[in-house]
Motif scaffolding. Structure first.
Motif, PDB file in Angstrom:
ATOM      1  N   PRO A   1       0.843  -1.205   0.000  1.00 30.57           N
ATOM      2  CA  PRO A   1       0.000   0.000   0.000  1.00 30.57           C
ATOM      3  C   PRO A   1       0.874   1.248   0.000  1.00 30.57           C
ATOM      4  O   PRO A   1       2.022   1.239   0.454  1.00 30.57           O
ATOM      5  CB  PRO A   1      -0.769  -0.120   1.328  1.00 30.57           C
ATOM      6  N   PRO A   2       0.353   2.345  -0.512  1.00 29.58           N
ATOM      7  CA  PRO A   2       1.127   3.598  -0.511  1.00 29.58           C
ATOM      8  C   PRO A   2       1.307   4.112   0.914  1.00 29.58           C
ATOM      9  O   PRO A   2       0.556   3.756   1.825  1.00 29.58           O
ATOM     10  CB  PRO A   2       0.266   4.545  -1.341  1.00 29.58           C
ATOM     11  N   ASP A   3       2.316   4.953   1.104  1.00 32.43           N
ATOM     12  CA  ASP A   3       2.571   5.518   2.430  1.00 32.43           C
ATOM     13  C   ASP A   3       1.409   6.381   2.902  1.00 32.43           C
ATOM     14  O   ASP A   3       1.105   6.429   4.090  1.00 32.43           O
ATOM     15  CB  ASP A   3       3.870   6.341   2.408  1.00 32.43           C
ATOM     16  N   ALA A   4       0.766   7.103   1.990  1.00 33.04           N
ATOM     17  CA  ALA A   4      -0.373   7.954   2.336  1.00 33.04           C
ATOM     18  C   ALA A   4      -1.392   7.868   1.211  1.00 33.04           C
ATOM     19  O   ALA A   4      -1.034   7.725   0.034  1.00 33.04           O
ATOM     20  CB  ALA A   4       0.075   9.398   2.552  1.00 33.04           C
ATOM     21  N   LEU A   5      -2.676   7.963   1.573  1.00 33.29           N
ATOM     22  CA  LEU A   5      -3.740   7.824   0.588  1.00 33.29           C
ATOM     23  C   LEU A   5      -4.217   9.160   0.038  1.00 33.29           C
ATOM     24  O   LEU A   5      -5.113   9.187  -0.803  1.00 33.29           O
ATOM     25  CB  LEU A   5      -4.919   7.074   1.217  1.00 33.29           C
ATOM     26  N   ASP A   6      -3.656  10.265   0.511  1.00 32.88           N
ATOM     27  CA  ASP A   6      -4.078  11.568   0.014  1.00 32.88           C
ATOM     28  C   ASP A   6      -3.883  11.669  -1.503  1.00 32.88           C
ATOM     29  O   ASP A   6      -4.755  12.197  -2.228  1.00 32.88           O
ATOM     30  CB  ASP A   6      -3.294  12.685   0.707  1.00 32.88           C
ATOM     31  N   ALA A   7      -2.743  11.173  -1.970  1.00 39.03           N
ATOM     32  CA  ALA A   7      -2.467  11.257  -3.405  1.00 39.03           C
ATOM     33  C   ALA A   7      -3.437  10.386  -4.200  1.00 39.03           C
ATOM     34  O   ALA A   7      -3.855  10.750  -5.304  1.00 39.03           O
ATOM     35  CB  ALA A   7      -1.020  10.835  -3.685  1.00 39.03           C
ATOM     36  N   VAL A   8      -3.802   9.219  -3.653  1.00 41.43           N
ATOM     37  CA  VAL A   8      -4.773   8.352  -4.330  1.00 41.43           C
ATOM     38  C   VAL A   8      -6.120   9.056  -4.424  1.00 41.43           C
ATOM     39  O   VAL A   8      -6.791   9.044  -5.466  1.00 41.43           O
ATOM     40  CB  VAL A   8      -4.904   7.015  -3.568  1.00 41.43           C
ATOM     41  N   LEU A   9      -6.538   9.681  -3.329  1.00 36.29           N
ATOM     42  CA  LEU A   9      -7.805  10.404  -3.322  1.00 36.29           C
ATOM     43  C   LEU A   9      -7.796  11.538  -4.345  1.00 36.29           C
ATOM     44  O   LEU A   9      -8.746  11.694  -5.138  1.00 36.29           O
ATOM     45  CB  LEU A   9      -8.072  10.958  -1.924  1.00 36.29           C
ATOM     46  N   ARG A  10      -6.719  12.327  -4.345  1.00 35.72           N
ATOM     47  CA  ARG A  10      -6.633  13.458  -5.275  1.00 35.72           C
ATOM     48  C   ARG A  10      -6.637  12.966  -6.727  1.00 35.72           C
ATOM     49  O   ARG A  10      -7.253  13.590  -7.599  1.00 35.72           O
ATOM     50  CB  ARG A  10      -5.380  14.282  -4.973  1.00 35.72           C
ATOM     51  N   SER A  11      -5.970  11.858  -6.975  1.00 32.42           N
ATOM     52  CA  SER A  11      -5.925  11.316  -8.342  1.00 32.42           C
ATOM     53  C   SER A  11      -7.316  10.892  -8.808  1.00 32.42           C
ATOM     54  O   SER A  11      -7.731  11.198  -9.931  1.00 32.42           O
ATOM     55  CB  SER A  11      -4.964  10.134  -8.399  1.00 32.42           C
ATOM     56  N   HIS A  12      -8.071  10.210  -7.935  1.00 34.50           N
ATOM     57  CA  HIS A  12      -9.422   9.781  -8.302  1.00 34.50           C
ATOM     58  C   HIS A  12     -10.342  10.981  -8.496  1.00 34.50           C
ATOM     59  O   HIS A  12     -11.141  11.018  -9.445  1.00 34.50           O
ATOM     60  CB  HIS A  12      -9.987   8.861  -7.209  1.00 34.50           C
TER      61      HIS A  12
ATOM     62  N   HIS B   1      -9.549  12.751 -11.733  1.00 31.94           N
ATOM     63  CA  HIS B   1     -10.070  11.982 -12.873  1.00 31.94           C
ATOM     64  C   HIS B   1     -11.569  12.220 -13.048  1.00 31.94           C
ATOM     65  O   HIS B   1     -12.072  12.299 -14.174  1.00 31.94           O
ATOM     66  CB  HIS B   1      -9.787  10.499 -12.655  1.00 31.94           C
ATOM     67  N   ARG B   2     -12.289  12.356 -11.939  1.00 35.86           N
ATOM     68  CA  ARG B   2     -13.737  12.520 -11.996  1.00 35.86           C
ATOM     69  C   ARG B   2     -14.154  13.960 -12.282  1.00 35.86           C
ATOM     70  O   ARG B   2     -15.156  14.199 -12.953  1.00 35.86           O
ATOM     71  CB  ARG B   2     -14.365  12.075 -10.685  1.00 35.86           C
ATOM     72  N   MET B   3     -13.393  14.946 -11.755  1.00 33.43           N
ATOM     73  CA  MET B   3     -13.873  16.325 -11.751  1.00 33.43           C
ATOM     74  C   MET B   3     -12.939  17.311 -12.439  1.00 33.43           C
ATOM     75  O   MET B   3     -13.341  18.449 -12.727  1.00 33.43           O
ATOM     76  CB  MET B   3     -14.078  16.806 -10.306  1.00 33.43           C
ATOM     77  N   GLY B   4     -11.699  16.934 -12.631  1.00 39.89           N
ATOM     78  CA  GLY B   4     -10.688  17.884 -13.077  1.00 39.89           C
ATOM     79  C   GLY B   4      -9.876  18.365 -11.890  1.00 39.89           C
ATOM     80  O   GLY B   4     -10.357  18.436 -10.745  1.00 39.89           O
ATOM     81  N   GLU B   5      -8.631  18.732 -12.147  1.00 41.20           N
ATOM     82  CA  GLU B   5      -7.715  19.070 -11.060  1.00 41.20           C
ATOM     83  C   GLU B   5      -8.161  20.301 -10.281  1.00 41.20           C
ATOM     84  O   GLU B   5      -8.099  20.320  -9.046  1.00 41.20           O
ATOM     85  CB  GLU B   5      -6.304  19.273 -11.617  1.00 41.20           C
ATOM     86  N   ASP B   6      -8.610  21.351 -10.964  1.00 43.33           N
ATOM     87  CA  ASP B   6      -8.966  22.586 -10.260  1.00 43.33           C
ATOM     88  C   ASP B   6     -10.145  22.369  -9.323  1.00 43.33           C
ATOM     89  O   ASP B   6     -10.128  22.788  -8.161  1.00 43.33           O
ATOM     90  CB  ASP B   6      -9.285  23.688 -11.274  1.00 43.33           C
ATOM     91  N   GLU B   7     -11.195  21.712  -9.821  1.00 41.99           N
ATOM     92  CA  GLU B   7     -12.365  21.466  -8.972  1.00 41.99           C
ATOM     93  C   GLU B   7     -12.019  20.518  -7.827  1.00 41.99           C
ATOM     94  O   GLU B   7     -12.528  20.669  -6.713  1.00 41.99           O
ATOM     95  CB  GLU B   7     -13.506  20.894  -9.812  1.00 41.99           C
ATOM     96  N   ALA B   8     -11.167  19.539  -8.092  1.00 45.07           N
ATOM     97  CA  ALA B   8     -10.774  18.595  -7.038  1.00 45.07           C
ATOM     98  C   ALA B   8     -10.036  19.318  -5.920  1.00 45.07           C
ATOM     99  O   ALA B   8     -10.303  19.102  -4.728  1.00 45.07           O
ATOM    100  CB  ALA B   8      -9.908  17.480  -7.623  1.00 45.07           C
ATOM    101  N   ASP B   9      -9.085  20.188  -6.289  1.00 50.00           N
ATOM    102  CA  ASP B   9      -8.341  20.929  -5.268  1.00 50.00           C
ATOM    103  C   ASP B   9      -9.266  21.842  -4.472  1.00 50.00           C
ATOM    104  O   ASP B   9      -9.126  21.975  -3.251  1.00 50.00           O
ATOM    105  CB  ASP B   9      -7.226  21.747  -5.926  1.00 50.00           C
ATOM    106  N   ALA B  10     -10.203  22.499  -5.137  1.00 50.27           N
ATOM    107  CA  ALA B  10     -11.136  23.382  -4.434  1.00 50.27           C
ATOM    108  C   ALA B  10     -12.021  22.589  -3.478  1.00 50.27           C
ATOM    109  O   ALA B  10     -12.298  23.022  -2.347  1.00 50.27           O
ATOM    110  CB  ALA B  10     -11.991  24.141  -5.452  1.00 50.27           C
ATOM    111  N   LEU B  11     -12.469  21.421  -3.912  1.00 47.46           N
ATOM    112  CA  LEU B  11     -13.314  20.588  -3.057  1.00 47.46           C
ATOM    113  C   LEU B  11     -12.558  20.115  -1.820  1.00 47.46           C
ATOM    114  O   LEU B  11     -13.080  20.147  -0.694  1.00 47.46           O
ATOM    115  CB  LEU B  11     -13.831  19.400  -3.861  1.00 47.46           C
ATOM    116  N   LEU B  12     -11.323  19.701  -2.000  1.00 48.85           N
ATOM    117  CA  LEU B  12     -10.528  19.201  -0.874  1.00 48.85           C
ATOM    118  C   LEU B  12     -10.188  20.307   0.119  1.00 48.85           C
ATOM    119  O   LEU B  12      -9.816  20.020   1.260  1.00 48.85           O
ATOM    120  CB  LEU B  12      -9.247  18.547  -1.389  1.00 48.85           C
TER     121      LEU B  12
END
Length: 533
Positions: free
Chosen positions: A24-35, A38-49
């Motif tokens: 498993p990865p050391d942290a799942l934050d990157a996995v969450l951001r990647s998913h 993929h679903r919303m686009g990077e800008d919307e994903a960063d704003a949501l997080l």
């Protein structure tokens, strides 16, 4: 061909040489951001997080040991919330619970495997403590369902329990996933101070109480469950004891009459560990007294013990007044404890002292004058003087608080009574009470040696702490020796002993500073004929 299988999949042994375990990865934050990207686009994903409350939800749900699929599911739920208009952290938590309306009771019944069920019960009782406590407790409960042939005890109907189990069949991470639990690293206070550990607990705070009540009411394992809780209570850890007592209290809210008549009496009079079980009973009653329907029953039960004339039940009444009755009626609890001080039994006196300590810890600054006044009244009456002296020494020895150290270092432990004396104005009631009680126990004939031991422990803490040593010396010289010349002479004797050649832990600095202050105060004080009081 590549076949992807989850961590719970059982594979044939012939496939073992072909299995490649994915770390498993050391942290799942990157996995969450990647998913999310993929679903919303990077800008919307960063704003949501970055939305208020979401970073806390992410940190909570993607804790240590969570599998990657949890991050993928969280990304999906966050996208759904975003599309619906407003991202509510509580709604995200509810959706991540994955129960689809299924309560903890239905979930528990669906576990099937007895090993998992015992893990679930242990986690319900000890959740919030280090994971080792939970694991050992689960093994102890599972053992109670084994017979010599390796089958379940008569009180459980379904499924065999093997005499031996593969200890490597499932990791803690896999157990946590199946039990809807989480583990995280933290620092907790133990017998040796603040130390790092890994804590295990349910993700949903409603699970423990509901599972405990469900298991008690729906399965015929009452005998094994009570015996197992008693085993936990008898262990050295005070934390485990309090958690087990609290679990017994949850059971008592369902079956108060049965627990009060069939369980409590045997625990109160247990020859080997009665004092531990009486403490656990007090924790159990503290749960019961929160239920308005049970308050009268708790009061009648404790009053019956109080008036019983049997020392074991009177000791149990003392602990109950400290842990569960004092919060509701502090003056009545203090009056009951002072009157119990006339009982001529050392164990009753010890548990009176523990009860006073419980009352003090509930609200130190508010309760301290009332508690110390009650102990002073006990110490003034001949019939209760020994109990008063011992109760005060228990307070002095047991109560301590952690204060932040200068420069961001490790917290320093400081005796609570010494802190109260240092903060109180000179000549005030609190300082007078502390001076009177210290002079009483030091000059008394019963516990003078124990008083010296407690003072030496205070001096050991102050040996490398100039501020603490200054507070200690000022309290002993002004409030104790200033009240009683005999107590002053005995304090000098204690200080000289701290540098004896046979001392494993000499205290030269404390002995020198205290001795010099006592001699200086004695030479400055005019001769006073007559007594010290």
């Amino acid at each position: 061909m590549v076949v992807i299988a989850g961590p719970d999949t059982e594979l044939d042994r012939d496939l073992g040489e072909y299995v490649q375990h994915m770390a498993p990865p050391d942290a799942l934050d990157a996995v969450l951001r990647s998913h999310l990207s993929h679903r919303m686009g990077e800008d919307e994903a960063d704003a949501l997080l970055a939305t208020d409350g979401i970073p806390d939800v992410v940190a909570e749900l993607l804790d240590q040991g969570a599998p990657c699929r949890v991050a993928a599911r969280l990304a999906w739920i966050l996208e759904l919330e975003h599309r619906e208009g407003t991202v509510e952290p509580e709604r995200v938590r509810a959706r991540m619970d994955r129960t689809a309306g299924e309560g903890p009771e239905e979930w528990f019944e669906g576990l099937g495997d007895t090993g998992l069920r015992t893990q679930a019960i242990a986690l319900a009782v000890l959740g919030g403590l280090p994971q080792e406590y939970v694991s050992l407790a689960a093994s102890a409960l599972l053992n109670r369902f084994r017979s010599d042939r390796g089958v379940l005890a008569a009180s459980v109907e379904n499924g065999p329990v093997p005499l031996r189990q593969d200890p490597f069949s499932q990791s803690s991470r896999q157990f946590a996933e199946k039990l809807r639990a989480r583990t995280y690293s933290t620092v907790t206070r133990g017998d040796f101070g603040w130390l790092p550990c890994t804590v295990a607990e349910y993700r949903n705070a409603d699970y423990p109480a509901r599972i405990i009540r469900h298991v008690w009411s729906e399965y015929r394992i009452q005998q094994e469950l009570i015996a197992w809780l008693g085993e936990l209570v008898d262990r050295p850890s005070q934390q485990v004891r309090s958690f087990a007592g609290t679990a017994l209290g949850l059971i008592a809210t369902e079956s108060f009459d049965h627990i009060a008549t069939q369980v409590f009496p045997g625990w109160v009079r247990d020859e080997d560990s009665g004092y531990l079980r009486r403490e656990a009973i007090a924790y159990a009653l503290r749960v019961c007294v929160r239920d308005p329907a049970l308050r009268t029953g708790v009061r009648n039960l404790v009053d019956g013990w109080y008036m019983s004339g049997t020392w074991e039940f009177q000791a149990a009444a003392a602990r109950a007044h400290g842990l569960c009755r004092g919060g509701a009626d502090l003056p009545a609890a203090l009056l009951a404890l002072t009157r119990l001080g006339t009982v001529d039994h050392i164990q009753v006196a010890i548990e009176i002292g523990d009860a006073f300590a419980d009352l003090m810890e509930e609200d130190v600054d508010t309760h301290a004058p009332l508690v110390l006044r009650a102990i002073a009244e006990m110490s003034h009456e001949p019939a209760s003087r020994p109990s008063g002296h011992l109760a005060f020494l228990i307070l002095a020895d047991a109560l301590a608080g952690d204060e932040p150290a200068a420069g961001g270092g490790a917290p320093r432990s400081r005796p609570t009574l010494l802190r109260l004396a240092a903060q109180a104005p000179p000549g005030g009631e609190l300082r007078r009470l502390l001076g009177y009680l210290w002079s009483e126990v030091i000059s008394g004939e019963l516990f003078a040696d124990q008083a010296g031991t407690v003072l030496e422990a205070w001096a050991a803490q102050a040996e490398a702490d100039p501020q603490l040593l200054d507070d200690l010396v000022r309290t002993l010289v002004d409030d104790v020796a200033g009240r009683s010349s005999r107590a002053g002479m005995l304090l000098e004797r204690y200080a000289r002993r701290w540098t004896d050649r046979d001392r494993f832990r000499p205290l030269p600095r404390s002995a020198m500073v205290l001795g010099a202050a006592l001699r200086g105060a004695q030479s400055a004080r005019p001769n006073q004929p007559g007594g010290d009081r």
